[in-house]
Scaffold this active site. Structure first.
Site, short mmCIF file in Angstrom:
data_model
loop_
_atom_site.label_atom_id
_atom_site.label_comp_id
_atom_site.label_asym_id
_atom_site.label_seq_id
_atom_site.Cartn_x
_atom_site.Cartn_y
_atom_site.Cartn_z
N SER A 166 0.86 -1.20 0.00
CA SER A 166 0.00 0.00 0.00
C SER A 166 0.89 1.24 0.00
O SER A 166 2.06 1.18 0.40
CB SER A 166 -0.86 -0.01 1.26
N TYR A 179 -2.31 -0.39 10.13
CA TYR A 179 -2.30 -0.76 8.71
C TYR A 179 -1.00 -0.28 8.05
O TYR A 179 -0.37 -1.02 7.29
CB TYR A 179 -3.53 -0.14 8.03
P1 NAD Z 1 -11.53 -6.27 -0.16
O1 NAD Z 1 -11.98 -6.12 1.26
O2 NAD Z 1 -12.45 -5.94 -1.28
O3 NAD Z 1 -11.05 -7.77 -0.40
C1 NAD Z 1 -10.34 -8.50 0.56
C2 NAD Z 1 -10.67 -9.98 0.37
O4 NAD Z 1 -9.92 -10.70 1.33
C3 NAD Z 1 -12.15 -10.30 0.62
O5 NAD Z 1 -12.66 -11.10 -0.44
C4 NAD Z 1 -12.14 -11.06 1.93
O6 NAD Z 1 -13.16 -12.06 2.03
C5 NAD Z 1 -10.75 -11.68 1.90
N1 NAD Z 1 -10.25 -12.02 3.24
C6 NAD Z 1 -10.34 -11.27 4.37
N2 NAD Z 1 -9.81 -11.94 5.40
C7 NAD Z 1 -9.34 -13.10 4.90
C8 NAD Z 1 -8.68 -14.22 5.49
N3 NAD Z 1 -8.39 -14.24 6.79
N4 NAD Z 1 -8.36 -15.26 4.70
C9 NAD Z 1 -8.65 -15.24 3.37
N5 NAD Z 1 -9.27 -14.23 2.77
C10 NAD Z 1 -9.61 -13.17 3.52
O7 NAD Z 1 -10.17 -5.47 -0.22
P2 NAD Z 1 -9.40 -4.81 -1.45
O8 NAD Z 1 -9.59 -3.36 -1.33
O9 NAD Z 1 -9.67 -5.50 -2.71
O10 NAD Z 1 -7.90 -5.07 -0.98
C11 NAD Z 1 -7.07 -6.08 -1.50
C12 NAD Z 1 -5.65 -5.81 -1.03
O11 NAD Z 1 -5.22 -4.54 -1.51
C13 NAD Z 1 -5.49 -5.76 0.49
O12 NAD Z 1 -4.25 -6.32 0.83
C14 NAD Z 1 -5.50 -4.28 0.77
O13 NAD Z 1 -4.87 -4.00 1.99
C15 NAD Z 1 -4.73 -3.76 -0.42
N6 NAD Z 1 -4.89 -2.34 -0.74
C16 NAD Z 1 -6.12 -1.79 -0.97
C17 NAD Z 1 -6.19 -0.43 -1.31
C18 NAD Z 1 -7.49 0.24 -1.60
O14 NAD Z 1 -7.49 1.44 -1.88
N7 NAD Z 1 -8.59 -0.48 -1.53
C19 NAD Z 1 -5.04 0.34 -1.40
C20 NAD Z 1 -3.83 -0.26 -1.16
C21 NAD Z 1 -3.76 -1.59 -0.84
#
Ligand code: NAD
Length: 283
Positions: A166, A179
């Site tokens: 991130s 985070y």
């Molecule tokens: P999201 O919440 O849409 O998806 C996360 C997925 O992980 C979900 O399908 C959930 O069911 C699954 N999950 C949660 N806990 C779990 C576990 N213990 N075991 C297995 N699966 C599990 O999130 P997203 O926004 O698509 O984020 C994906 C990645 O990108 C994450 O690592 C997040 O930190 C990172 N990220 C997101 C952003 C943003 O702006 N959304 C920015 C930077 C990084």
């Protein structure tokens, strides 16, 4: 000769944890489009199966949903056995599961002198439970699946790991200390593991997405009542030189590049996909 397309990915097997999520499913679509077999390993089996079936129908690639908790080694071992049986040896792992918790999020950005008698909204009001959950999900949730899902790569002396970091990993955003630190640990681990595995043919890199509106951050960047950006959401847009949030599809090209043999001499890097956010000093 070095490949000049993503054709090497055709027929390979990719596991993506958290692949049923907003960013993960956009990555799955891209990877399926080049003919890779994919297992969406997610704690939410129902959504994983639904997303897998949709993308399989669209792309014609084999995509399956498998239940896995990235914090539970036994559950990961069981998922690996199912994936091996249905798709074969694993060639690529994307560690996509991650996220933040309101319990590890302060309400205020800074402590002001006039608020010293109410510290509940600050660092001092945070709950350890929130820190434990966020560190476990982002750090241990990257470590454990890597231990389990790279075993075939070790046997075959070839494979790729792609971690999801991130922007917070470089400079922490206000309000989300757990985070930010947890994602910084993902960058550090990416470098460490890249060195550790470099002589056995396994590359390890990461993507650091900038700002994308998803379920885990909507409460921070949108005003639920008006549907406009919150002041924080507006600040993000103002500090992103391209002047917008990213679309999940913006991660697709970098994902394919880093998991394909096209980047075969690249290991241990973290690539920002951020509309210029990390390059901008704010003035
Ligand atoms: P999201 O919440 O849409 O998806 C996360 C997925 O992980 C979900 O399908 C959930 O069911 C699954 N999950 C949660 N806990 C779990 C576990 N213990 N075991 C297995 N699966 C599990 O999130 P997203 O926004 O698509 O984020 C994906 C990645 O990108 C994450 O690592 C997040 O930190 C990172 N990220 C997101 C952003 C943003 O702006 N959304 C920015 C930077 C990084």
């Amino acid at each position: 000769m070095q490949p000049t397309s993503f054709n090497d990915l055709k027929g390979k097997v990719c596991v993506i944890t958290g692949g049923a999520g907003v960013l993960g499913s956009a990555m799955v679509k891209a990877i399926a489009s080049v003919g890779t077999k994919i297992a969406i390993a997610d704690i939410n089996k129902e959504v994983a199966e639904k997303v897998a079936a949709e993308i399989a129908a669209e792309s014609g690639s084999q995509v399956i949903g498998v239940e896995a908790n990235v914090l539970d080694k036994e559950s990961l071992e069981a998922a690996k056995a199912e994936i091996n049986e249905k798709l074969g040896d694993i060639d690529v792992l994307i560690n996509g599961a991650g996220g933040n918790s309101p319990k590890a999020t302060t309400s205020v950005e800074q402590i002001l002198e006039e608020n010293l008698d109410n510290l509940d909204d600050t660092f001092y009001g945070l709950e350890m439970e929130g820190f434990d959950m966020v560190f476990a999900l982002n750090f241990k949730g990257t470590l454990l699946p890597t231990m389990v899902f790279t075993k075939d790569m070790l046997k075959n002396k070839k494979g790729v790991v792609l971690n999801i970091s991130s922007m917070n990993s470089y400079k922490p955003l206000t309000k989300i200390p757990a985070y930010s630190a947890a994602k910084a640990s993902v960058n550090n681990f990416t470098e460490w593991l890249a060195v550790h595995l470099a002589k056995v043919g396994i590359r390890v890199n990461a993507i650091a997405p900038g700002f994308f509106i998803t379920n885990q951050n909507r409460f921070l960047v949108m005003d639920e009542k008006t549907g406009n950006f919150s002041p924080r959401g507006q600040k993000i847009v103002d500090n992103t030189p391209m002047g917008k949030f990213g679309e999940p599809e913006d991660l697709q090209g970098t994902t394919l590049f880093l998991i394909s043999d096209i980047s075969s001499f690249i290991t241990g890097i973290v690539v920002p996909v951020d509309g210029g956010y990390s390059a901008f000093g704010g003035v």
